[in-house]
Design an enzyme around this catalytic site. Structure first.
Site, mmCIF file in Angstrom:
data_model
loop_
_atom_site.group_PDB
_atom_site.id
_atom_site.type_symbol
_atom_site.label_atom_id
_atom_site.label_comp_id
_atom_site.label_asym_id
_atom_site.label_seq_id
_atom_site.Cartn_x
_atom_site.Cartn_y
_atom_site.Cartn_z
ATOM 1 N N HIS A 197 0.831 -1.195 0.000
ATOM 2 C CA HIS A 197 0.000 0.000 0.000
ATOM 3 C C HIS A 197 0.867 1.247 0.000
ATOM 4 O O HIS A 197 0.543 2.251 -0.644
ATOM 5 C CB HIS A 197 -0.935 -0.001 1.211
ATOM 6 N N CYS A 198 1.992 1.187 0.698
ATOM 7 C CA CYS A 198 2.889 2.340 0.797
ATOM 8 C C CYS A 198 3.509 2.738 -0.555
ATOM 9 O O CYS A 198 3.819 3.906 -0.765
ATOM 10 C CB CYS A 198 4.031 2.045 1.766
#
Length: 350
Positions: free
Chosen positions: A341-342
């Protein structure tokens, strides 16, 4: 007239996803090749979810001749290389969720790229030209950029249901290393102007070892309006046991922008995961919801224990309405400080 200003939920349809490619050999050292392999697995899970489906196109940002060459080789291995576009850009590192813009809709409903001011997660890791990434992504996405220069924050600090409810942490957005002197109401006013936040749920703090100062995408995620998933401790030596219990307590007592009490679902944390003898911010919450798939990070290479990942995967698979679910080991990406997600930022469908 009711405003159309909103950051869409992640499960809303995407036109593309922007991803950072591990490029800096001096930062990644021996983990560079393995981290690139994990990003390739992530990209494949987005693009080719199975059953003859093709996922949203991938826009990959890479810096330098070596990184571009490695990305080109990776693209050549894909079943349909045309679904991936490589952009040369001066990324300091892969964390586009934070250095890039957050796509939202303005008052007219048009797609815009909203850019908060980025200061290297409170001055810890400031890299040259990070402040250019939002402009580059917005320009290449052909989307108008809106800058909020008086407020420091990152996309990973924000979680939304797409209906005006946001979750964030005091440890991050109220931190003196970002927004000294700002109150919760001050922050909420910025989030309303930038993303249409009508209700903000405040969690106190995040995971140990998280250099982002408690990003919420490691802690709690909406999987549907009114439904949030978070983690419970795994194992007697889980370093975040008290923190996770407090997060669940806060969310259980919360209501959303429509006044609904939240339904809370828990999955096991990865347990104690260490890097260089210290607790690492490993999280099953750092998943990405693509158009036809959901990709959850796991950490067996570091932890040596597949059990919590398997249990978390089974629960999340049942929660997310996607035809394809994939758990991908993210242990080498975690050595850089984050996971799938980062490194990604969805571009909602126009």
């Amino acid at each position: 007239m009711l405003s159309s200003r909103r950051q869409p939920a992640e499960w809303a349809p995407h036109d593309a996803v922007w991803i950072g490619w591990p490029s800096a050999a001096d930062l990644w050292e021996d983990d560079l090749g393995p981290a690139r392999a994990e990003v390739e697995d992530f990209i494949r899970a987005i693009l080719f979810p199975g059953g003859g489906l093709f996922g949203e196109p991938v826009q990959l940002l890479a810096r330098g001749a070596d990184a571009i060459a490695a990305a080109e080789i990776m693209r050549s291995r894909l079943p349909e290389p045309s679904l991936l576009t490589i952009h040369e850009a001066p990324i300091g590192d892969v964390w586009l969720r934070d250095t890039g813009p957050v796509f939202a809709r303005d008052d007219s409903g048009a797609l815009v790229a909203s850019a908060l001011r980025f200061n290297g997660w409170g001055g810890k890791y400031q890299l040259p030209e990070d402040d250019r990434i939002a402009d580059i992504v917005a320009e290449r996405a052909d989307v108008r950029l809106r800058r909020f220069t008086d407020f420091i924050g990152e996309g990973g600090a924000l979680e939304t249901d797409g209906e005006g409810t946001f979750i964030t942490t005091r440890q991050c957005l109220l931190n003196d290393n970002r927004n000294p002197g700002m109150s919760e109401k001050d922050v909420e006013a910025v989030l309303n102007a930038a993303f249409g936040a009508e209700k903000v749920i405040w969690i106190d703090e995040g995971l140990l070892g998280d250099h982002t100062d408690g990003h919420v995408d490691n802690l709690a995620r909406f999987v549907a309006p009114g439904k949030v998933v978070c983690m419970r401790p795994f194992g007697e030596d889980d370093p975040n046991a008290e923190i996770l219990a407090e997060i669940e307590k806060t969310l259980t007592a919360a209501t959303d922008a429509r006044g609904r009490k939240l339904e809370i679902v828990t999955v096991p944390s990865p347990g104690r995961v260490e890097i260089d003898g210290e607790p690492a911010a490993a999280s099953h919450m750092n998943f990405y919801i693509a158009n036809h798939s959901m990709i959850m990070p796991s950490y067996e290479t570091l932890s040596g224990n597949a059990a919590p990942g398997l249990e978390a995967a089974e629960t999340l698979k049942a929660l997310i309405d996607r035809p394809y679910f994939c758990a991908v080991d993210s242990s080498h990406l975690l050595t850089g400080g984050g996971s799938f997600h980062c490194i990604s930022q969805q571009q909602p469908r126009v």
